[in-house]
Scaffold this active site. Structure first.
Site, PDB file in Angstrom:
ATOM      1  N   LYS A 174       6.043 -52.449 -61.888  1.00 23.31           N
ATOM      2  CA  LYS A 174       7.168 -52.321 -60.959  1.00 23.31           C
ATOM      3  C   LYS A 174       8.452 -52.386 -61.765  1.00 23.31           C
ATOM      4  O   LYS A 174       8.664 -53.317 -62.538  1.00 23.31           O
ATOM      5  CB  LYS A 174       7.106 -53.434 -59.914  1.00 23.31           C
ATOM      6  CG  LYS A 174       8.144 -53.279 -58.817  1.00 23.31           C
ATOM      7  CD  LYS A 174       7.743 -54.009 -57.544  1.00 23.31           C
ATOM      8  CE  LYS A 174       8.101 -55.478 -57.610  1.00 23.31           C
ATOM      9  NZ  LYS A 174       7.938 -56.141 -56.291  1.00 23.31           N
ATOM     10  N   LEU A 263      -3.840 -53.258 -61.688  1.00 21.84           N
ATOM     11  CA  LEU A 263      -3.821 -52.231 -60.648  1.00 21.84           C
ATOM     12  C   LEU A 263      -4.983 -52.482 -59.691  1.00 21.84           C
ATOM     13  O   LEU A 263      -6.108 -52.703 -60.123  1.00 21.84           O
ATOM     14  CB  LEU A 263      -3.954 -50.848 -61.289  1.00 21.84           C
ATOM     15  CG  LEU A 263      -3.781 -49.649 -60.358  1.00 21.84           C
ATOM     16  CD1 LEU A 263      -2.350 -49.552 -59.855  1.00 21.84           C
ATOM     17  CD2 LEU A 263      -4.168 -48.361 -61.075  1.00 21.84           C
ATOM     18  N   ASP A 304       6.227 -62.254 -47.225  1.00 23.43           N
ATOM     19  CA  ASP A 304       6.167 -60.827 -46.967  1.00 23.43           C
ATOM     20  C   ASP A 304       4.826 -60.434 -46.365  1.00 23.43           C
ATOM     21  O   ASP A 304       3.964 -59.907 -47.037  1.00 23.43           O
ATOM     22  CB  ASP A 304       6.395 -60.062 -48.279  1.00 23.43           C
ATOM     23  CG  ASP A 304       6.940 -58.675 -48.015  1.00 23.43           C
ATOM     24  OD1 ASP A 304       6.867 -58.227 -46.857  1.00 23.43           O
ATOM     25  OD2 ASP A 304       7.425 -58.042 -48.959  1.00 23.43           O
ATOM     26  N   ASP A 322       2.621 -58.321 -53.961  1.00 27.59           N
ATOM     27  CA  ASP A 322       4.049 -58.565 -53.769  1.00 27.59           C
ATOM     28  C   ASP A 322       4.381 -60.009 -53.401  1.00 27.59           C
ATOM     29  O   ASP A 322       4.296 -60.411 -52.237  1.00 27.59           O
ATOM     30  CB  ASP A 322       4.619 -57.627 -52.701  1.00 27.59           C
ATOM     31  CG  ASP A 322       6.139 -57.521 -52.824  1.00 27.59           C
ATOM     32  OD1 ASP A 322       6.756 -58.497 -53.304  1.00 27.59           O
ATOM     33  OD2 ASP A 322       6.693 -56.460 -52.484  1.00 27.59           O
TER      34      ASP A 322
END
Lengths: 480, 296
Positions: A174, A263, A304, A322
């Site tokens: 990111k 990933l 989140d 995240d």
């Protein structure tokens, strides 16, 4: 000028497993009251759809390449400032947080925020590479064995690239927009305007409490090192968990503006619609366990709960992505929440429940209300866990929680106050309800809550609970 | 009060946005009168645009004959938002449209102006909207406000770019009906011209009333109402001191903090604008054309 003296209140709430019930207060001038009500009506009508259907900005590493307008790509830091400066980045962050509250925005504002998200193009490959080089000390082609110059997803204030590390691990990288942290920090630093803007973006919220919490949280989120630390903490805790997976952070490749993690594959939230209901129930159970185990055992709440941050696998396994927005709680902050859940759900003692609300600062002491009225007003938030037995969380139930949350007409609403440290928690709870409601998830939530509540010592109530208990036993054995 | 003579300002953003979108062609056969490399395109995308727009109106209204034309003919009271949207659509077409579209729009406005004639009640002077002298004032007031708004709350242009912008805008003046030699072609010429007109300017009752409405329009959409206060303060600050005095506005200069706040407010307003249908796509078309030219 407009004095905002008339006390109107909005009530916020909720937790599936328990505990949280959070109350927001808002001051409105008499002339503004109708406007406020209108905004609330719009809010409630907004429904659960937004939170579930706007994952574009929030999507993290996934398999499908999103349609990103590379022809419009941001080529310079000035392009970034032009696109995300002048409050636009702040508005997007607010919108992201407000979206947890289940469509808590007027249609016009929702449209604006959605368009704002659409209006942010990816960085050009050159600009993204320049950020990586700035942060890691060498261009991505040298830092990684393979580097995909085209982003696979937009992330909030950044974008995600696929890469393979020099030692052969597939990773998601990111990369933050250059200058965005400074821009947003500057915009948040100005007191007056964010308040004004928040009134637009979050008409039913207590603006001061929200702003202050927002500053803290957004400030943290701008520094990816904080996110990496949160993710490491949570990943370490859940290491070996049967159904909860947290991608590992790659240490040497994570800095202030670049964060590299394993990933992950898996199905997107939208794909779950096609899965059999028992798979959806398992996924919901995992999410539920994750949220409340994290709260009670890690004392951290992942801020989140957006569906875009989950990747699903058969058998109930969920990968959580995240960790930019994590709220840590002190034991003293958790205590009142537990006390409330305990008095209303376990001890069934309305007077004690009322006292716990007052002690926690949720309810004004000595309010001229019957305890029964208070319990009736707040019980909906504990509906799924007050009694044992299987319960289905429907979208209708999620909406009713939201409606109660913003019910200004109840006489109880006028005596409710809001301890600031729970502002985010409550929003997240509503988001959790929205997700579980979207899945139409059925479970014996009370039994699961008893497994998790520190004050109940419930036995494993499901196969997942048994697997989790075994994992916990292994953890403890290793710690000993 | 006279405010109830006016229709409400509801829908201001939506209709301004539609006006903007209508002026930006899907596929352009030519670059129009300005083009992707012009300062005019760059300036019109600036966040300060709403301030420049309101500032222009405040300046323009100080010309008694220009004000009388609007006051007596344009249906301004009945549909102020529609009147403003029509102006926005015209400006967008002239700025971004193909030459033919800009010329058509200008011809239409000139035809309308042909019928706008009368006598100003205050000065007793006869006026005609097609009078190049009036058109020149309207043009100059706009160009002047754009520069002033940019340097106060937007992206300030360098001295050289300011000159270039004034020179580019001669084309717009000509389209509106100002003979080319009359239009200022540099900042110095613009300032000279404005100074020369100043003795004829005054705040007539019509100007005071119309501008009072604009500064505090009733019925603004909820999202816009508070932001408009900032736009208004900025527009007043953008006026030259003598113009502020004519209106009797008592406004201290904006502090740096207040300017930051206003810039942020303009960003929020811009985001709301962006939320209207077609605006993002129209802006993307403009960006792509500017990029294509930059890399060519």
């Amino acid at each position: 000028m407009k004095s905002r003296t008339l006390l109107a209140t909005t009530m916020a709430g909720g937790a599936a497993a328990a505990l949280t019930l959070v109350l927001l207060r808002r001051r409105l001038g008499p002339l503004r009251l109708d406007r406020g009500r209108a905004a609330l009506r719009l809010f409630v009508r907004g429904g659960a759809r937004y939170a579930a259907s706007a994952p574009r900005l929030f999507a993290a590493a996934g398999e499908q390449r999103q349609l990103l307008r590379e022809d419009l790509a941001l080529q310079t830091a000035e392009d970034v400032a032009g696109t995300l400066g002048a409050m636009k980045g702040v508005m997007m962050k607010v919108g992201q947080m407000a979206s947890y509250v289940d469509g808590g925005l007027s249609p016009a504002v929702r449209r604006t925020l959605a368009r704002l998200q659409d209006s942010v193009p990816p960085m050009s490959p050159q600009l993204a590479a320049a950020v990586v080089e700035d942060e890691l000390g060498a261009p991505p082609e040298r830092m990684f064995a393979r580097w995909d110059p085209h982003p696979i997803a937009a992330a909030s204030i950044g974008q995600v690239h696929r890469a393979v590390t020099l030692d052969g691990r597939a990773v998601a990288v990111k990369v933050q927009y250059p200058g965005i942290a400074e821009t947003i920090a500057a915009d948040l630093g100005n007191v007056a305007l964010p308040r004004r803007m928040l009134r637009i973006a979050a008409p039913a919220q207590d603006v001061d409490a929200l702003l202050s919490e927002l500053r803290d949280r957004v400030g943290e989120e701008l520094d990816y090192r904080r996110e990496a630390a949160n993710q490491r903490l949570v990943a370490a805790y859940y290491h070996g968990h049967p159904t909860i997976a947290i991608p590992a952070i790659i240490d040497g490749l994570s800095t202030r503006r670049v964060i590299t993690s394993e990933l992950s594959g898996g199905a997107r939230f939208a794909e779950l619609a096609a899965w059999p209901q028992h798979e959806r129930d398992l996924a919901a159970e995992t999410i539920y366990r994750f949220v409340f185990r994290s709260l009670y055992d890690v004392r951290a709440f992942n801020g989140d709960p957006h569906p875009g941050n989950y990747l699903f696998h058969r058998g109930g396994k969920v990968t959580f992505l995240d960790f930019g927005l994590v709220r840590h709680f002190s034991p003293a902050e958790l205590q009142p929440l537990m006390r409330m859940a305990r008095t209303i759900c376990v001890e069934h003692d309305p007077e004690a429940f009322r006292r716990s609300l007052e002690n926690a600062g949720f309810l004004r002491p000595g309010a001229p209300l019957s305890t029964q009225a208070i319990v009736e007003h707040l019980a909906v938030f504990y509906d799924t866990i007050r009694e044992p037995g299987p319960r289905t969380i429907t979208s209708d139930y999620a909406s009713s929680v939201v409606r109660r949350f913003f019910d200004l007409r109840s006489p109880v609403a006028g005596y409710i106050a809001v301890p600031q440290s729970y502002v985010i928690l409550q929003r997240i709870n509503l988001g959790l309800f929205a997700v579980l409601g979207e899945l139409s998830a059925t479970a014996n939530w009370r039994a699961i809550a008893e497994e998790i509540w520190p004050f109940t010592h419930g036995q494993a109530s499901t196969p997942m609970g048994q697997a989790e208990a075994a994992w916990r036993a292994r953890r403890q054995a290793m710690a000993a | 009060m006279t405010a109830d003579l006016y229709a409400t300002a509801a829908g201001l953003i939506g209709r301004s946005a539609a006006a903007f979108v209508s002026g930006v062609p899907e596929e352009a056969a030519d670059d129009g009168f300005f083009g992707p490399t012009s300062l005019t395109w760059r300036v019109s995308a600036d966040l300060a645009s709403p301030v420049a727009g309101l500032g222009s109106l405040l300046m323009q209204a100080l010309h008694p004959l220009a004000m009388a034309g609007v006051d007596q003919h344009s249906g301004w009271r009945r549909d102020p938002v529609g009147r403003l949207a029509a102006t926005s659509a015209y400006l967008a077409t002239v700025t971004f449209g193909e030459r033919a579209a800009a010329e058509r729009a200008a011809a239409r406005v000139r035809r309308i102006h042909d019928h706008v004639r009368g006598t100003d009640a205050v000065t007793g002077r006869r006026y005609a909207a097609g009078d190049p002298a009036l058109l020149l004032w309207v043009h100059a007031a706009q160009v002047d406000s754009v520069l002033a708004a940019g340097s106060l709350v937007g992206t300030a242009l360098s001295a050289a770019d300011s000159d270039r912008y004034v020179a580019e805008m001669v084309a717009a003046a000509e389209l509106a009906g100002v003979p080319r030699p009359l239009a200022p072609a540099s900042v110095a010429e613009l300032e000279l011209y404005v100074a020369s007109v100043r003795p004829t300017l005054r705040c007539t009752p019509a100007a005071a009333e119309s501008m009072a409405y604009l500064l505090d329009p009733p019925g603004l959409d909820e999202e816009v109402a508070e932001i408009w206060q900032d736009v208004r303060d900025a527009a007043i600050a953008v006026l030259p001191e003598w113009a502020r005095q004519m209106y009797g506005y008592d406004a201290p200069p904006l502090s740096p903090g207040r300017r930051t706040e206003i810039r942020q407010s303009l960003g929020v307003l811009d985001a709301l604008f962006l939320g209207e249908p077609g605006v993002l796509e129209a802006r993307q078309r403009i960006t792509l054309r500017m990029r294509a030219r930059r890399s060519a």
